[in-house]
Design a protein around this motif. Structure first.
Motif, PDB file in Angstrom:
ATOM      1  N   TRP A  75       2.688  -9.347  14.111  1.00 34.96           N
ATOM      2  CA  TRP A  75       2.019 -10.478  13.978  1.00 34.96           C
ATOM      3  C   TRP A  75       1.091 -10.447  14.792  1.00 34.96           C
ATOM      4  O   TRP A  75       1.072  -9.972  16.180  1.00 34.96           O
ATOM      5  N   PRO A  76      -0.389 -11.618  15.189  1.00 37.18           N
ATOM      6  CA  PRO A  76      -1.011 -11.625  13.384  1.00 37.18           C
ATOM      7  C   PRO A  76      -1.421 -11.058  12.176  1.00 37.18           C
ATOM      8  O   PRO A  76      -2.138 -11.031  11.388  1.00 37.18           O
ATOM      9  N   ALA A  77      -0.713 -10.062  12.143  1.00 40.98           N
ATOM     10  CA  ALA A  77      -1.988  -8.451  11.932  1.00 40.98           C
ATOM     11  C   ALA A  77      -1.480  -8.606  10.359  1.00 40.98           C
ATOM     12  O   ALA A  77      -1.139  -9.228   9.541  1.00 40.98           O
ATOM     13  N   ASN A  78      -1.562  -7.450   9.614  1.00 41.01           N
ATOM     14  CA  ASN A  78      -1.205  -6.603   8.179  1.00 41.01           C
ATOM     15  C   ASN A  78      -1.113  -5.265   8.451  1.00 41.01           C
ATOM     16  O   ASN A  78      -1.031  -4.772   9.149  1.00 41.01           O
ATOM     17  N   HIS A  79      -0.868  -4.400   6.967  1.00 33.99           N
ATOM     18  CA  HIS A  79       0.087  -3.295   7.389  1.00 33.99           C
ATOM     19  C   HIS A  79      -1.259  -2.278   7.611  1.00 33.99           C
ATOM     20  O   HIS A  79      -1.318  -1.001   7.440  1.00 33.99           O
ATOM     21  N   GLN A  80      -2.682  -2.943   7.351  1.00 35.58           N
ATOM     22  CA  GLN A  80      -3.778  -2.200   7.912  1.00 35.58           C
ATOM     23  C   GLN A  80      -4.226  -1.734   9.360  1.00 35.58           C
ATOM     24  O   GLN A  80      -4.625  -0.983  10.098  1.00 35.58           O
ATOM     25  N   MET A  81      -3.162  -2.590   9.827  1.00 42.54           N
ATOM     26  CA  MET A  81      -2.643  -1.838  11.875  1.00 42.54           C
ATOM     27  C   MET A  81      -2.565   0.184  11.626  1.00 42.54           C
ATOM     28  O   MET A  81      -2.938   0.141  12.796  1.00 42.54           O
ATOM     29  N   PHE A  82      -1.625   0.129  10.737  1.00 45.37           N
ATOM     30  CA  PHE A  82      -1.254   1.336  10.825  1.00 45.37           C
ATOM     31  C   PHE A  82      -1.997   2.430  10.270  1.00 45.37           C
ATOM     32  O   PHE A  82      -1.463   3.449   9.649  1.00 45.37           O
ATOM     33  N   GLU A  83      -3.048   2.446  10.644  1.00 45.93           N
ATOM     34  CA  GLU A  83      -3.992   2.877   9.549  1.00 45.93           C
ATOM     35  C   GLU A  83      -4.332   4.110  10.329  1.00 45.93           C
ATOM     36  O   GLU A  83      -4.046   5.390   9.420  1.00 45.93           O
ATOM     37  N   TYR A  84      -3.905   4.620  11.159  1.00 44.94           N
ATOM     38  CA  TYR A  84      -3.975   5.943  12.261  1.00 44.94           C
ATOM     39  C   TYR A  84      -2.389   6.663  11.696  1.00 44.94           C
ATOM     40  O   TYR A  84      -2.525   7.794  12.281  1.00 44.94           O
TER      41      TYR A  84
ATOM     42  N   PHE B  12      -1.299   6.196   8.032  1.00 42.90           N
ATOM     43  CA  PHE B  12      -1.592   6.122   7.182  1.00 42.90           C
ATOM     44  C   PHE B  12      -2.609   7.218   6.261  1.00 42.90           C
ATOM     45  O   PHE B  12      -2.302   7.659   5.428  1.00 42.90           O
ATOM     46  N   ASN B  13      -2.932   7.674   7.795  1.00 37.71           N
ATOM     47  CA  ASN B  13      -4.769   8.911   7.415  1.00 37.71           C
ATOM     48  C   ASN B  13      -3.722  10.297   7.940  1.00 37.71           C
ATOM     49  O   ASN B  13      -4.407  11.257   7.933  1.00 37.71           O
ATOM     50  N   GLN B  14      -2.756  10.480   8.392  1.00 39.54           N
ATOM     51  CA  GLN B  14      -1.644  11.690   9.539  1.00 39.54           C
ATOM     52  C   GLN B  14      -0.917  11.775   8.820  1.00 39.54           C
ATOM     53  O   GLN B  14      -0.396  12.891   8.447  1.00 39.54           O
ATOM     54  N   LEU B  15       0.177  10.530   8.539  1.00 39.05           N
ATOM     55  CA  LEU B  15       1.880  11.300   8.295  1.00 39.05           C
ATOM     56  C   LEU B  15       1.780  11.500   6.547  1.00 39.05           C
ATOM     57  O   LEU B  15       2.267  12.609   6.499  1.00 39.05           O
ATOM     58  N   PRO B  16       1.041  11.204   5.964  1.00 39.39           N
ATOM     59  CA  PRO B  16       0.726  11.869   4.623  1.00 39.39           C
ATOM     60  C   PRO B  16       0.974  13.094   4.951  1.00 39.39           C
ATOM     61  O   PRO B  16       0.751  13.786   3.769  1.00 39.39           O
ATOM     62  N   VAL B  17      -0.265  13.572   5.051  1.00 37.25           N
ATOM     63  CA  VAL B  17      -0.676  14.822   5.371  1.00 37.25           C
ATOM     64  C   VAL B  17       0.392  15.802   6.005  1.00 37.25           C
ATOM     65  O   VAL B  17       0.205  16.796   5.601  1.00 37.25           O
ATOM     66  N   LEU B  18       1.621  15.298   6.614  1.00 33.27           N
ATOM     67  CA  LEU B  18       2.859  16.180   6.972  1.00 33.27           C
ATOM     68  C   LEU B  18       3.846  16.346   6.334  1.00 33.27           C
ATOM     69  O   LEU B  18       4.874  16.756   6.556  1.00 33.27           O
ATOM     70  N   GLY B  19       3.717  14.987   4.716  1.00 32.03           N
ATOM     71  CA  GLY B  19       4.436  15.625   4.047  1.00 32.03           C
ATOM     72  C   GLY B  19       5.326  14.125   3.715  1.00 32.03           C
ATOM     73  O   GLY B  19       6.267  13.900   2.800  1.00 32.03           O
TER      74      GLY B  19
ATOM     75  N   GLU C  70       1.194  -1.320   0.003  1.00 31.58           N
ATOM     76  CA  GLU C  70       0.227   0.507  -0.211  1.00 31.58           C
ATOM     77  C   GLU C  70       0.639   1.203  -0.093  1.00 31.58           C
ATOM     78  O   GLU C  70       1.494   1.028   1.489  1.00 31.58           O
ATOM     79  N   ASP C  71       0.553   2.172  -0.795  1.00 31.01           N
ATOM     80  CA  ASP C  71       2.170   3.499  -1.064  1.00 31.01           C
ATOM     81  C   ASP C  71       0.809   4.473  -0.672  1.00 31.01           C
ATOM     82  O   ASP C  71      -0.054   4.687  -2.122  1.00 31.01           O
ATOM     83  N   VAL C  72       1.191   5.512  -0.190  1.00 29.31           N
ATOM     84  CA  VAL C  72       0.336   6.281   0.155  1.00 29.31           C
ATOM     85  C   VAL C  72       1.003   7.426   0.332  1.00 29.31           C
ATOM     86  O   VAL C  72       2.710   7.678   0.540  1.00 29.31           O
ATOM     87  N   ASN C  73       0.406   8.660  -0.644  1.00 28.86           N
ATOM     88  CA  ASN C  73       1.903   9.982  -1.086  1.00 28.86           C
ATOM     89  C   ASN C  73       2.818   9.865  -1.740  1.00 28.86           C
ATOM     90  O   ASN C  73       3.861  10.210  -1.199  1.00 28.86           O
ATOM     91  N   PRO C  74       3.170   8.454  -2.841  1.00 28.82           N
ATOM     92  CA  PRO C  74       4.342   8.506  -3.423  1.00 28.82           C
ATOM     93  C   PRO C  74       5.150   9.225  -4.306  1.00 28.82           C
ATOM     94  O   PRO C  74       6.764   9.731  -4.102  1.00 28.82           O
ATOM     95  N   SER C  75       4.294  10.539  -4.011  1.00 32.67           N
ATOM     96  CA  SER C  75       5.076  12.377  -4.750  1.00 32.67           C
ATOM     97  C   SER C  75       6.324  12.900  -3.943  1.00 32.67           C
ATOM     98  O   SER C  75       7.143  13.512  -3.716  1.00 32.67           O
ATOM     99  N   ALA C  76       5.978  12.314  -2.726  1.00 35.85           N
ATOM    100  CA  ALA C  76       6.198  13.037  -1.511  1.00 35.85           C
ATOM    101  C   ALA C  76       8.277  12.774  -1.334  1.00 35.85           C
ATOM    102  O   ALA C  76       8.475  12.000  -2.125  1.00 35.85           O
TER     103      ALA C  76
ATOM    104  N   LYS D 119      -1.748   7.229  19.700  1.00 38.23           N
ATOM    105  CA  LYS D 119      -0.632   7.154  18.115  1.00 38.23           C
ATOM    106  C   LYS D 119      -0.775   9.202  17.737  1.00 38.23           C
ATOM    107  O   LYS D 119      -0.120   8.982  17.064  1.00 38.23           O
ATOM    108  N   GLU D 120      -1.762   9.523  18.442  1.00 37.27           N
ATOM    109  CA  GLU D 120      -0.733  11.350  18.578  1.00 37.27           C
ATOM    110  C   GLU D 120       0.442  11.646  18.568  1.00 37.27           C
ATOM    111  O   GLU D 120       1.551  11.989  18.079  1.00 37.27           O
ATOM    112  N   LYS D 121       1.361  10.693  20.008  1.00 33.45           N
ATOM    113  CA  LYS D 121       2.515  10.941  20.441  1.00 33.45           C
ATOM    114  C   LYS D 121       3.280   9.981  19.060  1.00 33.45           C
ATOM    115  O   LYS D 121       4.365  10.264  19.553  1.00 33.45           O
TER     116      LYS D 121
END
Length: 269
Positions: free
Chosen positions: A32-41, A43-50, A16-22, A257-259
């Protein structure tokens, strides 16, 4: 944007590639035993920061292929190398949580930190996940073996029990169901094989070879990878900083998550 990268014959890894031009890239390796979606919070905040955020579903998890064999840290580190080279990534920040932290450590050792500028270990399953005769920390081998038995007999119940100790703070019932659903998308076989890897591998020789600035984020109430493991990694890794998450268990990426996001952004910049 989601796509697949072939890492070996018959094995495709989902990305999953978000904000590839940054200009600044972060590559996330889940636990274990999740997947990349565990980082949803993240992926919806860090790309906003560039930041460009790339999530990987390790082999056997999420949408990636689930081969019958090859679930060692070496093989999963090899997959990360193929991904980095295929995407032509340079000067990235590599972030690994739990088993993903162990894979990141093996990558740094096995490939001498190829194209990694900074490393973040969040609740990492290292230096060793299980107690050894000369390592009285971590989880007992007997507990891991019991998890293996439950994985092979009633995996949904195992995931429910595991998620009950994953987080320290209160979670909504909806969030718990969502997190458990992530874990159940994994192959049952991969879930078991990676438990064996967690039980049997030792990263103590890998840690001193890490030569990049390293941020260690660890929950004080972690029941899966106890806080002492973060302290030991801080000792083993020369150029490292340990940041405690006072209100978190193993799920610090969500519980604070904010910290978590602020510490990552501060570290990268």
């Amino acid at each position: 944007m989601g796509y697949y990268i072939k890492v070996e014959k018959g094995v495709n890894i989902y990305i999953e590639d978000v904000n590839p031009s940054a200009n600044k890239t972060i590559l996330f390796i889940h636990g274990w035993p999740a997947n990349h979606q565990m980082f949803e919070y993240q992926f919806n905040q860090l790309p906003v920061l560039g930041y460009r955020c790339i999530g990987v579903d390790l082999r056997g998890f999420g949408k990636s292929s689930n081969p019958w064999s090859s679930y060692s840290y070496d093989r999963m580190a090899d997959d990360i190398r193929v991904i980095i080279d295929t995407l032509q990534l340079e000067s990235i920040t590599l972030i690994g949580h739990s088993m993903g932290g162990a894979v990141a450590i093996r990558y740094m050792s096995r490939y001498k930190g190829h194209q990694v500028n900074k490393l973040t270990l969040a609740g990492a399953a290292a230096p060793v996940f299980t107690m050894q005769p000369d390592f009285p920390y971590g989880t007992s081998v007997e507990v891991v073996n019991e998890l293996l038995n439950k994985t092979n007999s009633d995996r949904p119940r195992m995931v429910q029990d595991f998620s009950d100790i994953f987080f320290q703070s209160y979670l909504s019932e909806s969030f718990q169901h969502w997190f458990q659903s992530l874990c159940l998308t994994a192959s049952g076989h991969a879930t078991a094989k990676c438990l064996e890897t967690l039980r049997d591998e030792d990263l103590r020789r890998d840690l001193p070879g890490i030569q990049v600035p390293t941020l260690i984020l660890h929950g004080k109430w972690d029941k899966i990878c106890p806080y002492v493991l973060g302290e030991l990694m801080h000792v083993y890794i020369k150029d490292s900083t340990l940041v405690s998450f006072e209100y978190s268990g193993h799920g610090l990426f969500y519980e604070e998550k904010e910290k978590f996001n602020e510490e990552i952004a501060k570290f990268i910049d």
